[in-house]
Design an enzyme around this catalytic site. Structure first.
Site, PDB file in Angstrom:
ATOM      1  N   GLY A 162      60.107  37.561 104.391  1.00 61.50           N
ATOM      2  CA  GLY A 162      61.179  38.071 105.228  1.00 61.50           C
ATOM      3  C   GLY A 162      61.763  39.337 104.628  1.00 61.50           C
ATOM      4  O   GLY A 162      61.643  39.579 103.417  1.00 61.50           O
ATOM      5  N   CYS A 163      62.409  40.146 105.451  1.00 61.54           N
ATOM      6  CA  CYS A 163      62.925  41.434 104.971  1.00 61.54           C
ATOM      7  C   CYS A 163      64.046  41.246 103.951  1.00 61.54           C
ATOM      8  O   CYS A 163      64.001  41.822 102.855  1.00 61.54           O
ATOM      9  CB  CYS A 163      63.378  42.292 106.141  1.00 61.54           C
ATOM     10  SG  CYS A 163      64.540  41.486 107.272  1.00 61.54           S
ATOM     11  N   TYR A 164      65.054  40.447 104.287  1.00 61.25           N
ATOM     12  CA  TYR A 164      66.123  40.190 103.327  1.00 61.25           C
ATOM     13  C   TYR A 164      65.569  39.520 102.070  1.00 61.25           C
ATOM     14  O   TYR A 164      65.966  39.839 100.946  1.00 61.25           O
ATOM     15  CB  TYR A 164      67.192  39.282 103.931  1.00 61.25           C
ATOM     16  CG  TYR A 164      68.074  39.922 104.963  1.00 61.25           C
ATOM     17  CD1 TYR A 164      68.828  41.052 104.670  1.00 61.25           C
ATOM     18  CD2 TYR A 164      68.180  39.374 106.242  1.00 61.25           C
ATOM     19  CE1 TYR A 164      69.660  41.630 105.627  1.00 61.25           C
ATOM     20  CE2 TYR A 164      69.002  39.935 107.202  1.00 61.25           C
ATOM     21  CZ  TYR A 164      69.746  41.062 106.888  1.00 61.25           C
ATOM     22  OH  TYR A 164      70.575  41.632 107.835  1.00 61.25           O
ATOM     23  N   ALA A 165      64.662  38.577 102.281  1.00 59.67           N
ATOM     24  CA  ALA A 165      64.089  37.855 101.149  1.00 59.67           C
ATOM     25  C   ALA A 165      63.342  38.787 100.203  1.00 59.67           C
ATOM     26  O   ALA A 165      63.389  38.616  98.977  1.00 59.67           O
ATOM     27  CB  ALA A 165      63.151  36.754 101.646  1.00 59.67           C
ATOM     28  N   THR A 166      62.657  39.788 100.757  1.00 63.53           N
ATOM     29  CA  THR A 166      61.933  40.744  99.910  1.00 63.53           C
ATOM     30  C   THR A 166      62.893  41.438  98.957  1.00 63.53           C
ATOM     31  O   THR A 166      62.620  41.564  97.755  1.00 63.53           O
ATOM     32  CB  THR A 166      61.210  41.780 100.786  1.00 63.53           C
ATOM     33  OG1 THR A 166      60.210  41.118 101.563  1.00 63.53           O
ATOM     34  CG2 THR A 166      60.549  42.858  99.939  1.00 63.53           C
TER      35      THR A 166
END
Length: 314
Positions: free
Chosen positions: A115-119
């Site tokens: 996920g983008c935030y997770a990255t």
């Protein structure tokens, strides 16, 4: 040698369309395309899923699970851009810059695109946990700003509607129930003993994000400082092309713009602070390193191609 056959299941979505645009001009790949009128035809989709050497799943979670069940060809490899398989057994997490992960992705049959935030969060937190600096039980909190394209087609239409509601003009907190869909992967991949408190904000610009993690240095293991944290990241990401540490005095203007990497597939890390307080920031494009760029990077690795082929670095 024949070109690898690639199929994008869900090409009409935001991530799928971005992947298609990146691969459309590649002469080293063969894109398998479905007729528009057969996009929801299960038989036709199954045929293409099993004809491909590699499949991108750009679908809602339930549809992604269904698509995997349709694949009977053991030679078909999968990159799933949904949330469905990011912590699932048998799936490799697709963040190559983590130690040992690049080799796993190269050999994988099933890869879950992060996920983008997770990255952003994992790029900041995993190295600290891995190196024994951040205790797994540390009471972590994080906040983040993102452009509206990360929220999908419906949100994009709302934000780009000339007659939109006035409330869209200002940044808006969401997931205030603290159950954001990226929390499971953030927790699992970082090896945390409990979920962080995560507060995301959607803003009135298209692309780009920052993920911010504040730390109290006295609660970390060992004698830590802003300089020691910078040294840790510099060593951890040494030699990486897509993830880089910004200079110690950056940003000189005192601001970290969330959309500075719009259109790029890179991620930047900032370490700032004063006294015993530190603030860690990851900056990336939510559709680049946070989605389609990461998917293409993983595809390149899985097919034995040059890792950054087709990516935007500058």
């Amino acid at each position: 040698m024949s070109k690898p056959k690639i199929y994008i299941d869900g090409k009409e979505g935001t991530t799928g369309l971005q992947i298609y645009e990146r691969l459309g001009g590649r002469e080293d790949l063969e894109l398998l395309l479905i007729d528009d009128e057969k996009r929801k035809d299960l038989t036709e989709r199954k045929k293409l899923l099993n004809a491909a050497d590699l499949v991108f799943l750009c679908l809602p979670d339930a549809a992604a699970v269904e698509a995997v069940e349709l694949i009977e060809n053991p030679g078909t490899r999968v990159i799933d851009a949904s949330t469905a398989h990011r912590t699932a057994p048998g799936w490799v997490y697709g963040l190559p810059e983590l130690h040992g992960q690049r080799e796993k992705i190269r050999d994988a049959v099933r890869v879950a695109n992060p996920g983008c935030y997770a990255t952003g969060f994992i790029s900041l937190v995993r190295p600290l946990v891995e190196e024994g600096v951040l205790p797994p039980g540390y009471p972590l909190a994080a906040h983040a700003l993102s452009g509206y394209t990360g929220a999908g087609k419906k949100a994009i239409a709302q934000y780009e509607d000339p007659g939109r509601e006035r409330e869209l003009d200002s940044p808006r907190h969401y997931a205030v129930g603290l159950r954001h869909k990226h929390l499971p992967e953030m927790t699992a991949v970082c090896g945390l003993s409990h979920e962080p408190i995560f507060s995301p904000i959607i803003c009135d610009y298209p692309r780009g994000m920052v993920v911010v993690v504040p730390l109290r240095l006295s609660m970390l293991s060992g004698e830590q400082s802003i300089e020691s944290l910078r040294d840790l990241y510099s060593t951890y990401y040494q030699g990486e092309t897509l993830v880089t540490l910004r200079p110690g005095d950056a940003p000189k203007c005192g601001f970290i713009g969330a959309n500075n990497l719009e259109g790029k597939d890179t991620l930047q890390i900032f370490v700032n602070g004063s006294g015993e307080q530190a603030v860690l920031t990851a900056r990336l494009d939510n559709l680049g390193k946070g989605a389609s760029g990461a998917a293409v990077q993983n595809m390149n690795l899985m097919l034995g191609l040059e890792e950054t082929l087709g990516l935007v670095l500058e």
